[in-house]
Design an enzyme around this catalytic site. Structure first.
Site, PDB file in Angstrom:
ATOM      1  N   ARG A 171       0.846  -1.184   0.000  1.00 10.39           N
ATOM      2  CA  ARG A 171       0.000   0.000   0.000  1.00 10.39           C
ATOM      3  C   ARG A 171       0.886   1.241   0.000  1.00 10.39           C
ATOM      4  NH1 ARG A 171      -1.848  -3.622   4.016  1.00 10.39           N
ATOM      5  NH2 ARG A 171      -3.936  -4.472   3.623  1.00 10.39           N
ATOM      6  N   LYS A 196      -1.801  -2.280   7.638  1.00 13.43           N
ATOM      7  CA  LYS A 196      -3.208  -2.092   7.970  1.00 13.43           C
ATOM      8  C   LYS A 196      -3.576  -3.024   9.122  1.00 13.43           C
ATOM      9  CE  LYS A 196      -7.528  -1.189   5.589  1.00 13.43           C
ATOM     10  NZ  LYS A 196      -8.209  -1.166   4.288  1.00 13.43           N
ATOM     11  N   HIS A 266      -3.032   1.840  -5.954  1.00 12.80           N
ATOM     12  CA  HIS A 266      -3.656   0.592  -5.519  1.00 12.80           C
ATOM     13  C   HIS A 266      -3.837  -0.384  -6.682  1.00 12.80           C
ATOM     14  CE1 HIS A 266      -5.007  -0.694  -1.592  1.00 12.80           C
ATOM     15  NE2 HIS A 266      -5.992  -1.369  -2.134  1.00 12.80           N
ATOM     16  N   ARG A 269      -1.311  -2.938  -6.673  1.00 10.40           N
ATOM     17  CA  ARG A 269      -1.638  -3.979  -5.687  1.00 10.40           C
ATOM     18  C   ARG A 269      -2.593  -4.996  -6.304  1.00 10.40           C
ATOM     19  NH1 ARG A 269      -1.297  -4.906  -0.288  1.00 10.40           N
ATOM     20  NH2 ARG A 269      -3.159  -5.460   0.909  1.00 10.40           N
ATOM     21  N   HIS A 292      -3.534  -9.202   4.044  1.00 16.65           N
ATOM     22  CA  HIS A 292      -4.983  -9.190   4.195  1.00 16.65           C
ATOM     23  C   HIS A 292      -5.406 -10.024   5.401  1.00 16.65           C
ATOM     24  CE1 HIS A 292      -5.842  -8.105  -0.279  1.00 16.65           C
ATOM     25  NE2 HIS A 292      -5.847  -7.047   0.487  1.00 16.65           N
ATOM     26  N   TYR A 301      -9.517  -8.685  -4.925  1.00 15.80           N
ATOM     27  CA  TYR A 301      -8.520  -7.944  -5.706  1.00 15.80           C
ATOM     28  C   TYR A 301      -8.206  -8.633  -7.039  1.00 15.80           C
ATOM     29  CZ  TYR A 301      -7.324  -4.675  -1.986  1.00 15.80           C
ATOM     30  OH  TYR A 301      -7.361  -3.669  -1.051  1.00 15.80           O
TER      31      TYR A 301
END
Length: 331
Positions: A171, A196, A266, A269, A292, A301
Site C-alpha cells: 500500500r 493495515k 492501488h 496492488r 490481508h 482484488y
C-alpha cells in the site's frame, strides 16, 4: 454560574454526554487507540459525521453518548449515510459505529440486549462491479522506461518506487514508511511495520526489482532513514520521507509521460495479487504477502479477467465426448 458547554449540549440533545468520562472509559477513545496511527483520522472523521447526524450538529464523536444509541438511532444513521455516500464509504462508517458500540459493551457501559439490537443493521449493498483495474505488462514497462530515460536522481527514485509497488503489492502508506534498514539487498526481503490493522509482515521483491532499488541506493547513499525520499528541484537527494500524496503525484506525472491511462497506486496492488493467483500461487500465500485479514478480501482484488476463466475450464473433460465426425463414422 453559567452552564458548561457539555451541560448545555446535554440539555439540548438527550444523546449528548452529561459529563466527559475518563478516556480509558470512553468507547470512542478506546476504539481509536486500538487503530493504526494512519487509520485514526479517517475513522475519527467518520464518527464525528455520525455524531453530527444524530444530534443535528451539536455533538462530535467525543461528546456523543454512544451508550444511549438504540436500533432507531443506528437505523436512521444507515439510511442517511446510504443517501449521502457511496456504499463502500457508508459501510466503512457503519463499521466504525459498530466497533465503538462493541467497545461500549466491553466496558460494560451498554446492556448486551441493547447492543445486539443497535448493531443489527444490514450493510449497504455494494455494486457488484469491481473497482480499479490491473495494469498491463506494456503499461508497466512504459512507466519504467520513462523513469529510466530520466538520468536525474528523481528518475532513479521513481523507478525504484514503481518497482516496489509492482513487485511487492504494498500500500502507499506502507511504501513511504519503509526505511533503508528494512530492505535486505541480498534476498529482496522488506520488513513492513505497522501495516493495515497494525500488523507487521515480510514481503519479498523479485530479482529485477531488487536491481532497480539498488541502483537508486547508489544515488541515495547508505545513510539511515527513509528508503524512498525527496529529491529537490536542484536534483539533490533530501533524506526526508515521502508522503502518500507525493506518491500519487509521482505516479500521475510518470503516467502522463508514458501515455498510460488513468490508474492508481492501488492498481499495482490489484495487479500484484491477480498475477500471483494467475501463476498458480495458493491464495493463502498471496493473502500473507498482501497483508490481508482473510482470503475473501484477497479474492476481491482478483482482476484476471475473462481469459483466465476461459483457460481454467479448458482443463475439464467431458467423459464419452465424440465429435460429430466421430459420431457419423459410428453410424
Amino acid at each position: 454560574m453559567s452552564d458548561s458547554p457539555t451541560t448545555t449540549s446535554a440539555l439540548k440533545n438527550p444523546l449528548a454526554l452529561s459529563a466527559p468520562p475518563p478516556l480509558t472509559e470512553h468507547p470512542t477513545a478506546v476504539y481509536l487507540s486500538g487503530l493504526a496511527p494512519g487509520s485514526r483520522p479517517a475513522m475519527r472523521q467518520a464518527l464525528d459525521t455520525i455524531a453530527r447526524v444524530l444530534t443535528n450538529g451539536s455533538c462530535d464523536a467525543m461528546t456523543l453518548d454512544w451508550t444511549a444509541l438504540r436500533y432507531k438511532h443506528t437505523a436512521l444513521v444507515r439510511t442517511i449515510l446510504m443517501e449521502k455516500y457511496a456504499p463502500a464509504t457508508a459501510n466503512k462508517m457503519l463499521c466504525a459505529m459498530r466497533r465503538v458500540l462493541k467497545e461500549a459493551l466491553r466496558l460494560e457501559l451498554i446492556d448486551a440486549k441493547d447492543f445486539a439490537r443497535a448493531v443489527d443493521i444490514k450493510s449497504v449493498q455494494v455494486c457488484s462491479e469491481l473497482q480499479g483495474r490491473a495494469l498491463a505488462s506494456k503499461e508497466i514497462a512504459d512507466l519504467m522506461q520513462v523513469c529510466f530515460d530520466d538520468p536525474t536522481p528523481g528518475g532513479f527514485r521513481d523507478a525504484a518506487l514503481i518497482a516496489i509497488l509492482r513487485g511487492s503489492g504494498l500500500r502507499r502508506r506502507e511504501v513511504v514508511n519503509l526505511n533503508l534498514n528494512d530492505f535486505d539487498k541480498s534476498t529482496g526481503a522488506m520488513k513492513v511495520w505497522g501495516g493495515k490493522g497494525g500488523k507487521n509482515r515480510t514481503v519479498y521483491l523479485p530479482d529485477a526489482a531488487i536491481s532497480v532499488v539498488q541502483d537508486w541506493l547508489g544515488i541515495r547513499g547508505e545513510e539511515s532513514g527513509s528508503l524512498l525520499c525527496h529529491v529537490n528541484k536542484a536534483g539533490c537527494v533530501v533524506l526526508r520521507r515521502l508522503t502518500p500524496q507525493a506518491v500519487l503525484f509521482i505516479l500521475q506525472k510518470r503516467g502522463e509521460q508514458a501515455g498510460v491511462g488513468h490508474f492508481s497506486a492501488h492498481d499495482f496492488r490489484r495487479t500484484f495479487i491477480s498475477e500471483l493467483l494467475d501463476s498458480g500461487v495458493d491464495i493463502s500465500t498471496v493473502q500473507r504477502l498482501a497483508g490481508h485479514a482473510s482470503p475473501d478480501l484477497t479474492a476481491r482484488y482478483d482482476r484476471r479477467g475473462e481469459q483466465t476463466l476461459r483457460r481454467a475450464v479448458q482443463t475439464l473433460s467431458i467423459p464419452g465426448f465424440r465429435t460429430k465426425t466421430e459420431r457419423d463414422s459410428k453410424n
